[in-house]
Motif scaffolding. Structure first.
Motif: not given
Ligand code: GUN
Ligand code: ZN
Length: 440
Positions: A244-272
């Motif tokens: 996976a590219h990164d942590y967000v991608d572990t969800y995104d590549r399953h189609g789990l990142v969208g308008r109805r998605s809420v992710f807690a924390h995201n303290v250490h994100p990359t710009d991507r």
């Protein structure tokens, strides 16, 4: 119809894009069948509605009900596990308690404590991380329905690396139980279903695929999980998902990142990662007390805003230290102050917005709640200080409405939440307080 007379503060216009505090010092709000049907200067509204029953709330401040976008139902009894980083805290404090919710009777008492805790703190809408056991999730939905709380929740699923092993399931079982729960609760009254893998750390690709199937097969369902909270967690996720590219991608590549998605924390994100969250319209639940308590880090709010990522507040009970979104607002302010030039300077109007309208927007409920406009539901919190308390002194001497609001965030706590309504129904009656004239 009921006519509420109060000093009303709300944020219908986003202060992060130039909106100002709406402050009506002597407002009248007419409520019929739970909905605000008229609003204006009290004298005017009273003239138009001479027959209505008046509730005089001048001895305090009326705010929109708070919206908590990340809070764990099974953790109410373990609030206050200080001094541990995330993974150790999960192993030693949170997960042993979560395993106890296998017993539905235990889960029922926890559900009652949980819903009461939220409502007493002034929270009227919440995205609730459920339990790993379907009967326990039924309990929290049932208790929220009984009280009237607006919740979005679901079965928490994991299929690896969690102890005790009773917390684990399989992708097939996760799919089946989640769909059954959604069938019982999604769209029933104020409840909605949220597909909830705990975090990709404890989820295989097959489990995340099963989550994507539930999301597809339950129209209008929501998705929530954790992301980028703690450096050790992030390093392990990178090892587990080395393609996976990164942590967000572990969800995104399953189609789990969208308008109805809420992710807690995201303290250490990359710009991507921020670009993807922004482009997809996902929401990040910022949980500042938890981030400080578990030593997770300082939340890069400015970078989220620069990437167009929606942000709202979460208490993250029990990693967080209580249900009060007033406290979360203050902690969000502190964290940004401590970040120097990288911090986003916040004022009280930002804090109110993050605790109310931003959460409503993130959860797709902005047409119903989040401010006290005509047409919205009467979900409201009355902050009224005990006579002679420091909050009372501060409010009496506040220079203006914005200063009064800052005083509420600095000094207000659960004890100052004197009344709460959801859809016009009182859901929390104060224990003993001077000046309360409900029903007078
Ligand atoms: N990541 C996975 N589970 C949890 C939890 O219960 N609390 C927090 N803060 N982070 C998590
Ligand atoms: Zn959490």
């Amino acid at each position: 119809m009921t006519l509420y007379r109060a000093r009303v503060l709300d944020t219908p216009d986003d202060p992060f894009t130039g909106g100002e505090l709406r402050a009506d010092d002597d407002a009248g709000l007419v409520v019929r069948d739970g909905q605000i049907v008229a609003r204006g200067a009290y004298a005017q509204v009273r003239g138009d509605h001479p027959e209505d029953h008046v509730v005089d709330l001048r001895d305090g401040i009326l705010l929109p009900g708070f919206v908590d976008t990340h809070v764990h139902f099974p953790q109410v009894r373990v609030i206050g596990g200080l001094g541990m980083p995330l993974l150790r805290w999960l192993d030693e404090r949170a997960l042993p308690e979560e395993a106890r919710l296998a017993d539905p009777a235990y889960a029922r008492s926890v559900a009652a404590e949980f819903v009461r805790g939220l409502v007493e703190a002034g929270t009227t809408t919440a995205l609730v991380f459920g339990a790993h056991f379907a009967p326990a999730v039924d309990e929290v939905f049932a208790e929220a329905a009984r009280v009237g709380l607006r919740i979005t929740s679901g079965l928490v699923v994991s299929d690896r690396l969690l102890r005790p092993s009773e917390l684990l399931t399989s992708p097939d079982r996760a799919y089946e139980l989640s769909c059954e729960l959604a069938g019982r609760w999604h769209g029933v009254g104020r409840a909605r279903y949220a597909v909830t893998p705990r975090f990709s750390y404890s989820a295989t690709d097959d489990l995340l695929d099963a989550c994507a199937s539930v999301l597809k097969d339950v129209p209008g369902s929501w998705f929530t999980s954790h992301v980028n909270e703690n450096l050790a967690e992030i390093a392990r996720v990178a090892e587990l998902f080395d393609d996976a590219h990164d942590y967000v991608d572990t969800y995104d590549r399953h189609g789990l990142v969208g308008r109805r998605s809420v992710f807690a924390h995201n303290v250490h994100p990359t710009d991507r990662e921020l670009s993807i969250l922004g482009a997809e319209g996902a929401t990040v639940a910022h949980c500042p007390s938890s981030n400080a308590s578990l030593g997770s880090g300082l939340f890069p709010l400015r970078r989220h805003l620069e990437h167009g990522v929606r942000v709202a507040l979460g208490s993250d009970v029990g990693g967080g230290t209580g249900f009060s979104l007033l406290k979360e607002g203050l902690q969000a302010y502190f964290a940004q102050q401590l970040m120097g030039e990288e911090g986003m300077p916040l004022g009280p109007v930002h804090l109110l917005h993050l605790a109310t309208a931003a959460g409503a927007a993130g959860l797709g409920l902005a047409d119903q709640v989040g401010d006290l406009d005509v047409g919205k539901q009467f979900d409201a919190v009355w902050v009224s200080a005990a006579e002679g308390s420091t909050l009372d002194v501060g409010l009496r001497h506040a220079r203006d409405a914005e200063n009064a609001l800052a005083t509420v965030f600095a000094l207000g706590g659960v004890a100052d939440i004197a009344a709460v309504w959801i859809a016009g129904e009182p859901v929390h009656r104060p224990r003993q307080r001077t000046g309360l004239r409900l029903g007078a």
